[in-house]
Design a protein around this motif. Structure first.
Motif, PDB file in Angstrom:
ATOM      1  N   GLY A   1     -12.241 -72.611  -7.273  1.00 53.02           N
ATOM      2  CA  GLY A   1     -13.415 -72.839  -6.440  1.00 53.02           C
ATOM      3  C   GLY A   1     -14.555 -71.858  -6.635  1.00 53.02           C
ATOM      4  N   THR A   2     -14.462 -70.974  -7.627  1.00 51.73           N
ATOM      5  CA  THR A   2     -15.545 -70.019  -7.878  1.00 51.73           C
ATOM      6  C   THR A   2     -15.935 -70.042  -9.352  1.00 51.73           C
ATOM      7  OG1 THR A   2     -13.946 -68.235  -8.168  1.00 51.73           O
ATOM      8  CG2 THR A   2     -14.962 -68.431  -5.990  1.00 51.73           C
ATOM      9  N   PRO A   3     -16.691 -71.056  -9.751  1.00 51.83           N
ATOM     10  CA  PRO A   3     -17.063 -71.155 -11.171  1.00 51.83           C
ATOM     11  C   PRO A   3     -17.969 -70.004 -11.612  1.00 51.83           C
ATOM     12  CG  PRO A   3     -18.328 -72.696  -9.865  1.00 51.83           C
ATOM     13  CD  PRO A   3     -17.312 -72.100  -8.944  1.00 51.83           C
ATOM     14  N   SER A   4     -17.864 -69.654 -12.873  1.00 48.79           N
ATOM     15  CA  SER A   4     -18.736 -68.662 -13.481  1.00 48.79           C
ATOM     16  C   SER A   4     -20.109 -69.297 -13.679  1.00 48.79           C
ATOM     17  CB  SER A   4     -18.172 -68.232 -14.829  1.00 48.79           C
ATOM     18  OG  SER A   4     -16.851 -67.765 -14.684  1.00 48.79           O
ATOM     19  N   LYS A   5     -21.174 -68.522 -13.381  1.00 50.96           N
ATOM     20  CA  LYS A   5     -22.529 -69.077 -13.410  1.00 50.96           C
ATOM     21  C   LYS A   5     -23.507 -68.158 -14.111  1.00 50.96           C
ATOM     22  CE  LYS A   5     -21.935 -70.832  -8.701  1.00 50.96           C
ATOM     23  NZ  LYS A   5     -22.438 -70.669  -7.326  1.00 50.96           N
ATOM     24  N   GLY A   6     -24.553 -68.757 -14.633  1.00 54.85           N
ATOM     25  CA  GLY A   6     -25.701 -68.013 -15.119  1.00 54.85           C
ATOM     26  C   GLY A   6     -25.571 -67.468 -16.523  1.00 54.85           C
ATOM     27  N   LEU A   7     -26.540 -66.649 -16.882  1.00 55.08           N
ATOM     28  CA  LEU A   7     -26.637 -66.111 -18.231  1.00 55.08           C
ATOM     29  C   LEU A   7     -25.406 -65.331 -18.660  1.00 55.08           C
ATOM     30  CD1 LEU A   7     -30.357 -64.939 -18.095  1.00 55.08           C
ATOM     31  CD2 LEU A   7     -29.420 -66.783 -19.529  1.00 55.08           C
ATOM     32  N   LEU A   8     -24.825 -64.558 -17.737  1.00 58.66           N
ATOM     33  CA  LEU A   8     -23.647 -63.758 -18.078  1.00 58.66           C
ATOM     34  C   LEU A   8     -22.385 -64.247 -17.380  1.00 58.66           C
ATOM     35  CD1 LEU A   8     -25.281 -60.260 -18.465  1.00 58.66           C
ATOM     36  CD2 LEU A   8     -23.975 -61.494 -20.193  1.00 58.66           C
ATOM     37  N   GLN A   9     -22.401 -65.498 -16.914  1.00 59.48           N
ATOM     38  CA  GLN A   9     -21.219 -66.163 -16.377  1.00 59.48           C
ATOM     39  C   GLN A   9     -20.478 -65.306 -15.354  1.00 59.48           C
ATOM     40  OE1 GLN A   9     -20.115 -69.715 -17.393  1.00 59.48           O
ATOM     41  NE2 GLN A   9     -22.283 -69.279 -17.180  1.00 59.48           N
ATOM     42  N   VAL A  10     -21.154 -65.027 -14.257  1.00 58.63           N
ATOM     43  CA  VAL A  10     -20.637 -64.207 -13.170  1.00 58.63           C
ATOM     44  C   VAL A  10     -20.117 -65.116 -12.060  1.00 58.63           C
ATOM     45  CG1 VAL A  10     -21.243 -62.403 -11.500  1.00 58.63           C
ATOM     46  CG2 VAL A  10     -22.373 -62.468 -13.726  1.00 58.63           C
ATOM     47  N   ILE A  11     -18.960 -64.777 -11.492  1.00 57.99           N
ATOM     48  CA  ILE A  11     -18.479 -65.511 -10.321  1.00 57.99           C
ATOM     49  C   ILE A  11     -19.124 -64.905  -9.073  1.00 57.99           C
ATOM     50  CG2 ILE A  11     -16.326 -66.290 -11.401  1.00 57.99           C
ATOM     51  CD1 ILE A  11     -14.841 -64.103  -9.826  1.00 57.99           C
ATOM     52  N   ASP A  12     -19.265 -65.702  -8.026  1.00 56.24           N
ATOM     53  CA  ASP A  12     -19.973 -65.249  -6.828  1.00 56.24           C
ATOM     54  C   ASP A  12     -19.405 -63.970  -6.213  1.00 56.24           C
ATOM     55  OD1 ASP A  12     -22.004 -67.139  -6.976  1.00 56.24           O
ATOM     56  OD2 ASP A  12     -20.969 -68.565  -5.658  1.00 56.24           O
ATOM     57  N   PRO A  13     -18.073 -63.809  -6.083  1.00 61.51           N
ATOM     58  CA  PRO A  13     -17.575 -62.552  -5.494  1.00 61.51           C
ATOM     59  C   PRO A  13     -17.996 -61.309  -6.296  1.00 61.51           C
ATOM     60  CG  PRO A  13     -15.840 -64.192  -5.497  1.00 61.51           C
ATOM     61  CD  PRO A  13     -16.972 -64.756  -6.316  1.00 61.51           C
ATOM     62  N   THR A  14     -18.013 -61.419  -7.604  1.00 63.96           N
ATOM     63  CA  THR A  14     -18.445 -60.293  -8.433  1.00 63.96           C
ATOM     64  C   THR A  14     -19.937 -60.069  -8.276  1.00 63.96           C
ATOM     65  OG1 THR A  14     -16.681 -60.681 -10.006  1.00 63.96           O
ATOM     66  CG2 THR A  14     -18.545 -59.375 -10.784  1.00 63.96           C
ATOM     67  N   PHE A  15     -20.705 -61.161  -8.284  1.00 61.36           N
ATOM     68  CA  PHE A  15     -22.146 -61.038  -8.087  1.00 61.36           C
ATOM     69  C   PHE A  15     -22.435 -60.337  -6.765  1.00 61.36           C
ATOM     70  CE2 PHE A  15     -26.170 -62.392  -6.345  1.00 61.36           C
ATOM     71  CZ  PHE A  15     -27.036 -62.064  -7.372  1.00 61.36           C
ATOM     72  N   ASN A  16     -21.777 -60.763  -5.702  1.00 63.40           N
ATOM     73  CA  ASN A  16     -22.010 -60.168  -4.385  1.00 63.40           C
ATOM     74  C   ASN A  16     -21.622 -58.695  -4.353  1.00 63.40           C
ATOM     75  OD1 ASN A  16     -23.057 -62.548  -3.309  1.00 63.40           O
ATOM     76  ND2 ASN A  16     -21.023 -63.281  -2.724  1.00 63.40           N
TER      77      ASN A  16
ATOM     78  N   GLU B   1     -21.966 -65.864 -23.899  1.00 63.92           N
ATOM     79  CA  GLU B   1     -21.520 -66.462 -22.642  1.00 63.92           C
ATOM     80  C   GLU B   1     -22.239 -67.751 -22.268  1.00 63.92           C
ATOM     81  OE1 GLU B   1     -18.845 -65.597 -21.190  1.00 63.92           O
ATOM     82  OE2 GLU B   1     -18.579 -63.832 -22.441  1.00 63.92           O
ATOM     83  N   SER B   2     -23.557 -67.828 -22.501  1.00 63.14           N
ATOM     84  CA  SER B   2     -24.314 -68.984 -22.006  1.00 63.14           C
ATOM     85  C   SER B   2     -25.313 -69.541 -23.009  1.00 63.14           C
ATOM     86  CB  SER B   2     -25.083 -68.583 -20.747  1.00 63.14           C
ATOM     87  OG  SER B   2     -26.108 -67.654 -21.089  1.00 63.14           O
ATOM     88  N   SER B   3     -25.378 -68.992 -24.183  1.00 66.60           N
ATOM     89  CA  SER B   3     -26.387 -69.371 -25.180  1.00 66.60           C
ATOM     90  C   SER B   3     -27.805 -69.235 -24.627  1.00 66.60           C
ATOM     91  CB  SER B   3     -26.152 -70.798 -25.682  1.00 66.60           C
ATOM     92  OG  SER B   3     -24.901 -70.895 -26.305  1.00 66.60           O
ATOM     93  N   GLY B   4     -27.979 -68.384 -23.632  1.00 63.30           N
ATOM     94  CA  GLY B   4     -29.298 -68.150 -23.063  1.00 63.30           C
ATOM     95  C   GLY B   4     -29.708 -69.133 -21.986  1.00 63.30           C
ATOM     96  N   ASN B   5     -28.777 -69.953 -21.502  1.00 65.89           N
ATOM     97  CA  ASN B   5     -29.070 -70.952 -20.477  1.00 65.89           C
ATOM     98  C   ASN B   5     -28.809 -70.352 -19.093  1.00 65.89           C
ATOM     99  OD1 ASN B   5     -29.209 -73.094 -18.706  1.00 65.89           O
ATOM    100  ND2 ASN B   5     -27.707 -74.359 -19.772  1.00 65.89           N
ATOM    101  N   PRO B   6     -29.851 -70.102 -18.291  1.00 65.07           N
ATOM    102  CA  PRO B   6     -29.649 -69.502 -16.975  1.00 65.07           C
ATOM    103  C   PRO B   6     -28.931 -70.422 -15.986  1.00 65.07           C
ATOM    104  CG  PRO B   6     -31.924 -70.154 -17.222  1.00 65.07           C
ATOM    105  CD  PRO B   6     -31.266 -70.366 -18.564  1.00 65.07           C
ATOM    106  N   ASN B   7     -28.840 -71.708 -16.314  1.00 71.63           N
ATOM    107  CA  ASN B   7     -28.161 -72.663 -15.432  1.00 71.63           C
ATOM    108  C   ASN B   7     -26.748 -72.997 -15.904  1.00 71.63           C
ATOM    109  OD1 ASN B   7     -30.457 -73.007 -13.683  1.00 71.63           O
ATOM    110  ND2 ASN B   7     -31.387 -74.117 -15.367  1.00 71.63           N
ATOM    111  N   ALA B   8     -26.246 -72.279 -16.892  1.00 67.51           N
ATOM    112  CA  ALA B   8     -24.894 -72.542 -17.403  1.00 67.51           C
ATOM    113  C   ALA B   8     -23.874 -72.322 -16.284  1.00 67.51           C
ATOM    114  CB  ALA B   8     -24.586 -71.625 -18.583  1.00 67.51           C
ATOM    115  N   GLN B   9     -22.883 -73.198 -16.245  1.00 61.56           N
ATOM    116  CA  GLN B   9     -21.795 -73.066 -15.271  1.00 61.56           C
ATOM    117  C   GLN B   9     -20.509 -73.541 -15.922  1.00 61.56           C
ATOM    118  OE1 GLN B   9     -22.508 -73.990 -11.133  1.00 61.56           O
ATOM    119  NE2 GLN B   9     -20.557 -75.063 -11.003  1.00 61.56           N
TER     120      GLN B   9
END
Length: 167
Positions: A113-128, A95-103
């Motif tokens: 309007g809800t990009p996937s973010k972080g190591l496992l490419q999570v969108i904010d609604p799912t994260f919340n 998902e991110s090649s180990g980059n915690p800032n991947a987006q």
């Protein structure tokens, strides 16, 4: 080969691979299931990289991918969230090649309007929905991102270990 040259080659390889497979195939789309999410009984860093600050945290895990996975696994164990080091590492690298800032700014989530973010490419609604107490409330915090994604995968697929592609 210098470290900078190697790093540039890896970056080119990652971008080439993304262009080859398509951004949609590379994005992990985590969307809450229709049922309300219940909490379970509640850059790029290589696994061998030393801690950024040279120190380990209280659990003995460094501030790098290996340490973040180990910290997340400790929290997951306490909260009853299934998953293994191998399952987390495999999905993070895809998902991110180990980059915690991947987006991901290109898939349908980003366009909405809800990009996937972080190591496992999570969108904010799912994260919340799947955030686990005891972790930072930030979708780009490495341990919080891993733990929330593993919590989601446990509810949706039984374990992050059962995930072998974008979902």
């Amino acid at each position: 080969m210098t470290a900078i040259t190697a790093s540039r080659r890896l970056a080119r390889l990652a971008v080439t691979g993304l262009a080859t497979t398509g951004a949609a195939a590379a994005a992990l789309t985590l969307v809450p299931a229709s049922a309300q999410a219940a909490e379970a009984p509640k850059a790029a860093h290589s696994a061998a990289a030393p801690a950024r600050d040279g120190h380990a945290d209280a659990a003995g895990a460094g501030n790098n991918l290996d340490g973040w996975i180990k910290q997340s696994l400790a929290i997951m164990k306490k909260k009853g969230i299934p998953g293994s080091y191998e399952g987390l590492h495999r999905n993070i690298m895809r998902e991110s090649s180990g980059n915690p800032n991947a987006q991901n700014n290109y898939d349908v989530n980003a366009k909405n309007g809800t990009p996937s973010k972080g190591l496992l490419q999570v969108i904010d609604p799912t994260f919340n929905a799947y955030h686990v107490d005891g972790t930072a409330h930030s979708s780009t915090d490495p341990v919080a991102n891993i733990t929330a994604a593993a919590n989601y995968a446990a509810h949706r697929y039984g374990s992050i270990d059962n995930v072998n592609s974008a979902y």
